[in-house]
Design a protein around this motif. Structure first.
Motif, short mmCIF file in Angstrom:
data_model
loop_
_atom_site.label_atom_id
_atom_site.label_comp_id
_atom_site.label_asym_id
_atom_site.label_seq_id
_atom_site.Cartn_x
_atom_site.Cartn_y
_atom_site.Cartn_z
N ILE A 97 -73.08 112.25 -37.92
CA ILE A 97 -74.16 113.18 -37.55
C ILE A 97 -74.59 112.92 -36.11
CG2 ILE A 97 -76.46 114.05 -38.11
CD1 ILE A 97 -76.16 112.90 -40.90
N ILE A 98 -74.71 113.99 -35.33
CA ILE A 98 -75.30 113.93 -33.99
C ILE A 98 -76.51 114.85 -33.98
CG2 ILE A 98 -74.98 114.44 -31.54
CD1 ILE A 98 -72.04 113.79 -31.85
N VAL A 201 -72.83 125.56 -25.51
CA VAL A 201 -72.01 124.34 -25.47
C VAL A 201 -72.44 123.47 -26.63
CG1 VAL A 201 -71.45 122.28 -24.14
CG2 VAL A 201 -71.73 124.48 -22.97
N LYS A 202 -71.47 123.02 -27.42
CA LYS A 202 -71.82 122.26 -28.62
C LYS A 202 -70.78 121.19 -28.90
CE LYS A 202 -71.51 124.77 -32.38
NZ LYS A 202 -71.66 125.89 -33.32
N MET A 203 -71.09 120.34 -29.86
CA MET A 203 -70.21 119.25 -30.26
C MET A 203 -69.39 119.69 -31.47
SD MET A 203 -71.01 117.04 -27.98
CE MET A 203 -70.18 115.55 -28.55
N ILE A 223 -79.86 117.80 -43.60
CA ILE A 223 -79.81 118.90 -42.63
C ILE A 223 -81.08 119.74 -42.72
CG2 ILE A 223 -78.60 121.03 -42.00
CD1 ILE A 223 -76.02 119.65 -43.02
N GLU A 224 -81.49 120.07 -43.95
CA GLU A 224 -82.69 120.89 -44.15
C GLU A 224 -83.93 120.23 -43.56
OE1 GLU A 224 -85.50 122.17 -47.92
OE2 GLU A 224 -83.34 122.03 -48.25
N ILE A 235 -78.16 120.13 -34.71
CA ILE A 235 -77.59 119.11 -35.59
C ILE A 235 -76.10 119.39 -35.72
CG2 ILE A 235 -77.65 118.05 -37.89
CD1 ILE A 235 -80.47 119.55 -38.14
N TYR A 236 -75.29 118.39 -35.39
CA TYR A 236 -73.85 118.51 -35.54
C TYR A 236 -73.38 117.48 -36.55
CZ TYR A 236 -74.53 120.83 -31.04
OH TYR A 236 -74.98 121.66 -30.04
N HIS A 237 -72.40 117.84 -37.37
CA HIS A 237 -71.89 116.91 -38.36
C HIS A 237 -70.46 117.29 -38.73
CE1 HIS A 237 -72.24 120.03 -41.48
NE2 HIS A 237 -73.41 120.33 -40.93
#
Length: 242
Positions: A97-98, A201-203, A223-224, A235-237
């Motif tokens: 998770i980022i 731009v995202k991960m 996440i919620e 939130i990136y995962h």
């Protein structure tokens, strides 16, 4: 890359409720604030602000809201001093998770993030612990039904504009670029009259992992609850949600 998880995430994004959308608009307003403070209120002279405006439009933020946020950021010298902070950690079963946040109180935000991860079977890690599992890319998503170009024409235009990859499914086209080429690519495609479901731009995770029932439930709650935090922007995962 697991395509079906990626497309599922796009569909989920389009189906946000009004209440969720209001919270998204608030967070986008904060991004506008920071962009204006860094580079001024004129998008033609502030590439970061121009990219944030494109992200706002992709999230269906009304033009009035965008203009009001820019004016507020340009005219109020007493606005909070927000800064970007990135947290890395793990969800259940080691899901990466980022969390990107924008905060005026780093201690508060770190405490809130750590509490949520700990509560639902995750933990906050050190900087760099999972970042190597993601690639930073410019991502533009276009809905097939609203696109006036044929797929092959769109692909050729995207490559001409600086894209390094083009993918599609029954509902969406996804165009990716390096972060450095993203702004030029987005402007090029905007100039062709195209509208975006997503433009930022995202991960992007290099690989996805599946979770069993209870672990999936806890990951969904992470996440919620993170999305409910005002300070959390993205939130990136690498959880495969299907």
């Amino acid at each position: 890359m697991s395509g079906h998880s990626k497309w599922n995430n796009i569909k989920n994004k389009k189906e946000k409720s009004d209440a969720q959308r209001g919270k998204i608009f608030t967070k986008l307003g904060r991004e506008i604030l920071v962009a204006v403070k860094e580079g001024g209120p004129d998008p033609s002279a502030n590439s970061k602000l121009k990219d944030v405006i494109a992200k706002c439009k992709a999230n269906n933020m009304p033009n009035d809201n965008i203009e009001r946020s820019i004016k507020k950021a340009a005219g109020d010298g007493n606005l909070a001093n927000y800064e970007d902070v990135v947290y890395e950690g793990y969800g259940p079963n080691g899901v990466a998770i980022i969390i990107e946040a924008m905060t005026d109180n780093r201690n508060r935000t770190a405490s809130d993030v750590r509490h949520i991860l700990d509560k639902f079977g995750g933990n906050l890690g050190a900087t760099g612990c999972v970042g190597w599992m993601f690639d930073k890319k410019g991502v533009i998503v276009i809905e097939r039904a609203s696109c006036k170009m044929e797929e092959e024409e769109l692909m050729m235009e995207a490559l001409e504009g600086g894209a390094d990859n083009f993918e599609s499914d029954d509902e969406f086209y996804e165009i990716t670029s390096t972060p450095e080429d993203f702004s030029n690519l987005r402007e090029y495609l905007e100039g062709k009259g195209l509208e975006f479901v997503e433009a930022e731009v995202k991960m992007i995770p290099q690989n996805y992992m599946s979770l069993a029932d209870e672990a999936a439930r806890k990951m969904g709650l992470i996440i919620e609850k993170l999305e409910e935090l005002d300070d959390v922007q993205e939130i990136y995962h690498n959880w495969d949600e299907e």
